[in-house]
Design an enzyme around this catalytic site. Structure first.
Site, PDB file in Angstrom:
ATOM      1  CB  VAL A 192       2.179 -38.956  32.990  1.00 16.07           C
ATOM      2  CG1 VAL A 192       2.358 -39.717  34.423  1.00 16.07           C
ATOM      3  CG2 VAL A 192       3.204 -39.150  32.077  1.00 16.07           C
ATOM      4  CD  GLU A 210      -3.830 -28.506  40.055  1.00 18.69           C
ATOM      5  OE1 GLU A 210      -3.755 -27.898  39.112  1.00 18.69           O
ATOM      6  OE2 GLU A 210      -4.818 -28.506  40.846  1.00 18.69           O
ATOM      7  CB  CYS A 244       2.435 -25.794  34.569  1.00 19.20           C
ATOM      8  SG  CYS A 244       1.934 -25.303  36.286  1.00 19.20           S
TER       9      CYS A 244
END
Length: 491
Positions: A192, A210, A244
């Site tokens: 994305v 990020e 993440c």
């Protein structure tokens, strides 16, 4: 005109009035955001519990506590961050004002992520407000309960025109990305991220991405495995592995693989009991789609610990996979779930090679008592961050820039880094209309003598501290001479 276009235009008009620029206004909005977090703590915790089965205390620990710290820091340091920043001069500009002036970019789009729906959505907002911008906030539709609370309650505390919340799915996000922004701040995956960057290119809009990736964790055979595995277990399985910067896989020598497995098994039992499914501090996979994706990653690998699942609850037990190779299915994408593969390597040489053959990760973890080995990993690899002998905690240090490199992202935030990221650092030079003789060297004709003078004035380094010291010494010398002269006359 679409709803999204209307929201963006309203935010731009509000920004153009200039009301977001005064420091007093920024401070007021930051303090209002702090009030929102403290007064709506229960609403936030209930929403996160419905989205990710996270306990109230875990929500405060991993979502709102860091936010409060960021806001307190911004309130405390805003005057300093926003002030003009003097820079070094050359001889040609020694009598001029030369400085950097941070100024707002304009209207910022913040696209949040679902895994920490409050922390990764509102932390960039802190930087946007502090820098004097307007910001359109788009929470992830995947964490739908958090998005709904944000949409309903945030406008009660913040300026509705300057900081609107837009909810919805892919079509709403795509419509937002068609609008012109002055910066886009996206947290999510690299697939994305590429689409966001592509949309931003249409308006030449700068982006902060990020992202994530497969963050490696090398465990040296000489380290304290009991402590190392305890910290890795926590870093991996917090939030059900949906972090993440979670350690994505372990690299270690074959001689310690069994010990690593057993230590992690013990820690899973200690942290989450014999039955993590019934334990309030063990979360769930966000939805069925991600549940199926994570389960499919186990295909072809040997389960050493865990492996249990319940699709109806989106539950996957903390799981360790052993004897994994670089070609295994679990190594083909970021896991983002509670699976921890172990890959055996012959030592640090092979570990470094393995890491460097892949995309640059958001974080790199190394556990070793040997500082030389740690320095070597730092020198010979690249990652958004490197943390030795612990996991995740670099995220808590506002003085460290948080962000990726290469495939794991671009740009940075936290503390002043977030303020600077969402500011234009404007170069300013203010001269006076006198001393025109010194400018003669730049006017035609361009003679050898003028070039010689230009070389001196432009390339000669200026040590202002030394000049000040020399000026003070000269002043003291004059003063001393004056006193001596008066003394001699009076004698």
């Amino acid at each position: 005109m679409s709803r999204e276009q209307l929201v963006v235009e309203r935010a731009r008009r509000a920004f153009q009035t200039g009301k977001s620029k005064p420091l007093e206004y920024r401070l007021h909005q930051l303090k209002s955001l702090l009030h929102f977090i403290s007064e709506r703590r229960t609403d936030i915790a209930q929403a996160v519990n419905k989205d990710l089965n996270k306990s109230k205390n875990a929500t405060e620990l991993f979502e709102t506590l860091g936010l409060e710290g960021e806001i307190h820091l911004a309130v405390d340091k805003l005057t300093q961050w926003a002030a003009p920043r003097p820079v070094e001069k050359n001889l040609l500009t020694i009598s001029d004002e030369v400085y950097i002036q941070p100024e707002p970019l304009g209207v910022v789009l913040i696209i949040g992520a679902w895994n920490y729906p409050w922390a990764v959505t509102l932390q960039p907002l802190v930087g946007a407000i502090a820098a004097g911008n307007a910001a359109v906030i788009k929470p992830s539709e995947v964490s739908s309960h958090s998005a709904k609370v944000m949409e309903e309650l945030l406008p009660i505390y913040l300026d509705k025109e300057l900081y609107p919340v837009v909810t919805g799915g892919v079509s709403e996000t795509q419509e937002l990305l068609k609008q012109r922004f002055d910066h886009i701040f996206y947290t999510g995956n690299s697939t994305v991220g590429k689409l966001v960057m592509q949309a931003a290119a249409h308006h030449l809009t700068p982006v902060t991405l990020e992202l994530g990736g497969k963050s490696p964790c090398f465990i040296d055979k000489d380290c304290d495995l009991t402590v190392a595995c305890r910290r890795v277990t926590w870093g991996k399985f917090v939030n059900c592995g949906q972090t993440c910067i979670a350690p994505d896989y372990i690299l270690c020598e074959p001689s310690i693989q069994n010990r690593v497995v057993e230590e992690i098994r013990k820690n899973i039992k200690e942290f989450y009991t014999e039955d993590p499914k019934k334990f309030e501090d063990y979360g769930r996979i966000i939805n069925q789609r991600h549940f199926k994706r994570v389960m499919s990653l186990m295909e072809g690998s040997t389960v050493a610990v865990g492996g249990d699942s319940d699709q109806s609850e989106c539950y996957i037990a903390p799981t360790v996979l052993r004897d994994v190779t670089g070609e295994s299915k679990v190594m083909q994408e970021e896991i983002f779930g509670p699976l921890l593969p172990i890959i055996t390597v012959s030592g640090v040489d092979e570990a470094i090679q393995f890491i460097n053959e892949r995309e640059k990760p958001l974080a790199l973890y190394v556990f070793s008592p040997d500082n030389k080995l740690i320095r070597r990993v730092i020198a010979e690899t690249s990652s958004g961050a490197l943390l030795a002998n612990d996991c995740l905690v670099h995220f808590t240090i506002s003085a460290l820039p948080f962000g990726g490199v290469g495939n794991s992202g671009m740009g940075r935030y936290h503390g002043q880094h977030g303020f600077d990221q969402l500011s234009h650092l404007r170069s300013c030079l203010i001269k006076k209309l006198n001393m025109e003789g010194t400018n003669d060297m730049r006017y035609p004709p361009h003679t050898a003598k003028k070039l010689s003078w230009a070389r001196f004035f432009l390339l000669k380094p200026v040590n202002l501290g030394r000049l000040r010291r020399m000026a003070l010494l000269a002043m003291f010398a004059v003063l001393a001479a004056f006193i001596v002269q008066r003394f001699l006359r009076s004698g």
